[in-house]
Design an enzyme around this catalytic site. Structure first.
Site, PDB file in Angstrom:
ATOM      1  N   CYS A 125     -10.842   7.849 -11.289  1.00 47.02           N
ATOM      2  CA  CYS A 125     -10.052   8.583 -10.283  1.00 47.02           C
ATOM      3  C   CYS A 125      -9.509   9.860 -10.915  1.00 47.02           C
ATOM      4  O   CYS A 125      -8.974   9.838 -12.025  1.00 47.02           O
ATOM      5  CB  CYS A 125      -8.907   7.723  -9.741  1.00 47.02           C
ATOM      6  SG  CYS A 125      -9.501   6.267  -8.869  1.00 47.02           S
ATOM      7  N   CYS A 147       0.865   6.050 -14.132  1.00 48.19           N
ATOM      8  CA  CYS A 147       0.003   5.045 -14.766  1.00 48.19           C
ATOM      9  C   CYS A 147      -0.703   5.594 -15.999  1.00 48.19           C
ATOM     10  O   CYS A 147      -1.398   6.597 -15.918  1.00 48.19           O
ATOM     11  CB  CYS A 147      -1.144   4.675 -13.823  1.00 48.19           C
ATOM     12  SG  CYS A 147      -0.696   3.697 -12.459  1.00 48.19           S
TER      13      CYS A 147
HETATM   14  N1  SAH Z   1      -7.211   0.423 -10.031  1.00 48.10           N
HETATM   15  C1  SAH Z   1      -6.239   0.050  -9.056  1.00 48.10           C
HETATM   16  C2  SAH Z   1      -4.829  -0.095  -9.581  1.00 48.10           C
HETATM   17  C3  SAH Z   1      -4.302   0.965 -10.495  1.00 48.10           C
HETATM   18  S1  SAH Z   1      -3.330   2.305 -10.083  1.00 48.10           S
HETATM   19  C4  SAH Z   1      -6.284   0.983  -7.900  1.00 48.10           C
HETATM   20  O1  SAH Z   1      -7.030   1.940  -7.927  1.00 48.10           O
HETATM   21  O2  SAH Z   1      -5.610   0.732  -6.911  1.00 48.10           O
HETATM   22  C5  SAH Z   1      -2.122   1.962  -8.897  1.00 48.10           C
HETATM   23  C6  SAH Z   1      -1.987   3.101  -7.870  1.00 48.10           C
HETATM   24  O3  SAH Z   1      -1.506   4.312  -8.456  1.00 48.10           O
HETATM   25  C7  SAH Z   1      -3.315   3.463  -7.226  1.00 48.10           C
HETATM   26  O4  SAH Z   1      -3.120   3.666  -5.870  1.00 48.10           O
HETATM   27  C8  SAH Z   1      -3.662   4.762  -7.923  1.00 48.10           C
HETATM   28  O5  SAH Z   1      -4.593   5.499  -7.177  1.00 48.10           O
HETATM   29  C9  SAH Z   1      -2.315   5.400  -8.062  1.00 48.10           C
HETATM   30  N2  SAH Z   1      -2.203   6.456  -9.077  1.00 48.10           N
HETATM   31  C10 SAH Z   1      -2.769   6.531 -10.289  1.00 48.10           C
HETATM   32  N3  SAH Z   1      -2.412   7.659 -10.927  1.00 48.10           N
HETATM   33  C11 SAH Z   1      -1.583   8.308 -10.095  1.00 48.10           C
HETATM   34  C12 SAH Z   1      -0.888   9.548 -10.179  1.00 48.10           C
HETATM   35  N4  SAH Z   1      -0.981  10.322 -11.262  1.00 48.10           N
HETATM   36  N5  SAH Z   1      -0.110   9.893  -9.135  1.00 48.10           N
HETATM   37  C13 SAH Z   1      -0.018   9.113  -8.045  1.00 48.10           C
HETATM   38  N6  SAH Z   1      -0.648   7.949  -7.901  1.00 48.10           N
HETATM   39  C14 SAH Z   1      -1.442   7.550  -8.910  1.00 48.10           C
END
Ligand code: SAH
Length: 348
Positions: A117, A334
């Site tokens: 992502c 995260c």
């Molecule tokens: N892999 C899983 C869980 C991990 S992250 C997932 O994709 O859902 C948990 C949430 O935080 C997810 O919705 C992810 O997209 C979001 N996330 C990760 N990094 C972020 C950031 N820098 N700002 C906002 N949301 C974020």
């Protein structure tokens, strides 16, 4: 002979193993209680077990524990971010958040992540390895011990994609919420996924009462692909169908997470498309102003556009919350704490 990870076994499995060693079933219950209820830190803690038996256990079983490398405590809201070292030296990150309704722990499910992502710090260095059930449990145990207060909620929203580590993840949930452990209700556990459709369908059939959160982040495959490579494999139509199935089979409402990125997914056209998409989904939307990471150019939406986005959805009958930013002063998003630790090590 490779040792068995004792903390990843159910009490029944432990009883089977002990039976093979010529030991009675009550020993399994005793040991299980030491591991999961009293959270012993080694076999030598188990004072109602003879030294001789403890030595035998050490020969057969690996005792997984984590060691605390760092903790940062937010002055703003008491959020604590932990860095833990695994037995093989990898480090992972977990978070404690204090809410009115109780203490919630956010745990990692993998070391790193391979989902890619674009806005997420956890995936910058790819996946190192999956976490074992014991290593997921230990994050909660260690934090409960550290704060000296009961943990009532667990969210699997730290580094990693839990449904990319499916078997370990489901086993972890059963150990966490089963008899004789921390006694956490399944209804207080949330798992977040980027939308691995086949495993979302499998999860619906596990007869669990946990909440499923979907990282949606865009109302169309086209915009979603810009943010999440997994959108090339799994299409929204199928992902939403899997969400609907989860709701129908478990009766649990799905949460849709939507991180707002300025100029990418935060205009009212998108809000409109989102409202249409979620009209009959019985879920609710959690808006998260994206937490910028220095490796990427993404910018957080303005408070005003977040509010407008929310208002539009609400006017169209969608239930919305804006996620409160916790621990912003201690490296919020995260995987950021782990990433800065790894960078420091490289430089140092
Ligand atoms: N892999 C899983 C869980 C991990 S992250 C997932 O994709 O859902 C948990 C949430 O935080 C997810 O919705 C992810 O997209 C979001 N996330 C990760 N990094 C972020 C950031 N820098 N700002 C906002 N949301 C974020």
């Amino acid at each position: 002979m490779e040792k068995t990870d004792i903390k990843s076994l159910t009490c029944e499995e432990l009883a089977e193993r002990l039976k093979d060693m010529g030991l009675p079933a009550f020993r399994a219950r005793q040991i299980y209680q030491w591991l999961h209820e009293k959270q012993a830190v080694s076999f030598d803690d188990m004072t109602n077990i003879s030294r001789e038996l403890r030595e035998r256990l050490k020969e057969y079983f690996e005792f997984v524990t984590l060691s605390q490398v760092d903790v940062r405590i937010s002055r703003a809201d008491g959020t604590r971010k932990y860095l833990f070292a695994l037995p093989d030296g990898h480090v992972i990150e977990s978070v404690l958040m204090k809410y009115k309704y109780g203490n919630s722990v956010c745990i990692s499910s993998q070391v790193g992540c391979r989902m890619g992502c674009r806005f997420c710090a956890s995936t910058l260095d790819g996946l190192a390895r999956n976490l074992r059930p014991s290593e997921m449990l230990e994050q909660t145990y260690q934090i409960q011990k550290d704060v000296g207060e009961r943990i009532s909620h667990v969210v699997v929203m730290g580094s990693g994609e839990p449904l990319d580590n499916y078997d370990n993840f489901v086993r972890f949930i059963r150990l966490l919420t089963g008899k004789g452990g921390l006694n956490i209700s399944q209804r207080n556990v949330t798992v977040s996924t980027c939308g691995i459709v086949p495993n979302m369908k499998r999860l619906a059939q596990e007869h669990l009462q946990i909440t499923l959160a979907l990282s949606l982040h865009a109302p169309s495959d086209e915009v979603r692909k810009r943010l999440m490579p997994s959108a090339n494999t799994y299409h929204l139509k199928d992902i939403l169908e899997a969400c609907r199935e989860y709701f129908e089979v478990t009766g649990r409402r799905v949460t849709f997470e939507y991180s707002l990125v300025k100029g990418v997914n935060d205009n009212l056209e998108e809000a409109k498309a989102l409202a249409g998409l979620l009209k009959d989904m019985h879920g609710h939307v959690n808006l998260i102003p994206v937490n910028p990471i220095k490796e990427r150019e993404y910018v957080q939406s303005t408070p005003q556009s977040v509010q407008e986005f929310k208002n539009y959805l609400e006017k169209n009958g969608i239930h919305v919350t804006i996620r409160r930013e916790m621990g912003r002063d201690i490296g919020g998003a995260c995987g950021q704490l782990r990433k800065s630790y790894l960078n420091q090590k490289k430089e140092g």
